[in-house]
Design a protein around this motif. Structure first.
Motif, PDB file in Angstrom:
ATOM      1  N   THR A 171       0.855  -1.186   0.000  1.00 35.26           N
ATOM      2  CA  THR A 171       0.000   0.000   0.000  1.00 35.26           C
ATOM      3  C   THR A 171       0.893   1.239   0.000  1.00 35.26           C
ATOM      4  OG1 THR A 171      -0.192   0.205   2.401  1.00 35.26           O
ATOM      5  CG2 THR A 171      -1.858  -1.150   1.291  1.00 35.26           C
ATOM      6  N   ASP A 189       0.506   5.014   1.380  1.00 35.97           N
ATOM      7  CA  ASP A 189      -0.319   5.823   2.274  1.00 35.97           C
ATOM      8  C   ASP A 189      -0.002   7.303   2.120  1.00 35.97           C
ATOM      9  OD1 ASP A 189      -1.380   3.399   3.372  1.00 35.97           O
ATOM     10  OD2 ASP A 189       0.454   3.214   4.548  1.00 35.97           O
ATOM     11  N   ILE A 210      -1.519  -1.772  -6.973  1.00 37.97           N
ATOM     12  CA  ILE A 210      -1.561  -0.923  -5.785  1.00 37.97           C
ATOM     13  C   ILE A 210      -2.546   0.204  -6.083  1.00 37.97           C
ATOM     14  CG2 ILE A 210      -0.260   0.570  -4.237  1.00 37.97           C
ATOM     15  CD1 ILE A 210       2.284  -0.935  -5.086  1.00 37.97           C
TER      16      ILE A 210
END
Length: 131
Positions: free
Chosen positions: A47, A49, A98
């Motif tokens: 991920t 962020d 992603i």
């Protein structure tokens, strides 16, 4: 995606970081698994962020093919960008998608191109899972 975990470490005031290797590079990123994880191979979900801002932390790639490296105080991820009809963006990172958070819509001409993202180490996270 299958990665090789080299080690997991914690530095004061920072989250747990993992030194990881792939067939296309290596870097230290945030580790969201067992802090006592032993070195070895792990399947992980990636991920990012951080909001993606074209021209700031996202740029056309230098070269093609997936890439992972350390770039100063950040991680550089290279992959192929795709845009969905509803305006979402995905990074194809060696056949692993992603999902990206966009600050603003991306230029239309970047769809299906190779891009590089420059993201702080702590904002790229790995979540291990068992198949």
């Amino acid at each position: 995606m299958l990665i090789e975990l080299v080690k997991v470490a914690k530095f004061p005031g920072r989250p747990w970081l993992a030194d990881v290797r792939t067939s296309f590079g290596h870097a230290a990123v945030r580790w969201c698994g067992d802090q006592a994880a032993e070195p070895g191979e792990y399947h992980v979900e990636w991920t990012i962020d951080e909001d993606i801002v074209w021209g700031h932390n996202a740029k056309p790639a230098v070269g093609i093919g997936p890439g992972l490296r350390t770039g100063g105080h950040c991680v550089v991820l290279r992959g192929q960008l795709s845009l969905t009809e509803d305006g979402a963006a995905l990074l194809d990172f060696d056949s692993t998608n992603i999902l990206l958070d966009l600050a603003d819509p991306l230029p239309e001409d970047v769809a299906s191109t190779w891009v590089e993202f420059f993201i702080e180490h702590e904002k790229v996270s790995l979540y291990p899972y068992i198949l």
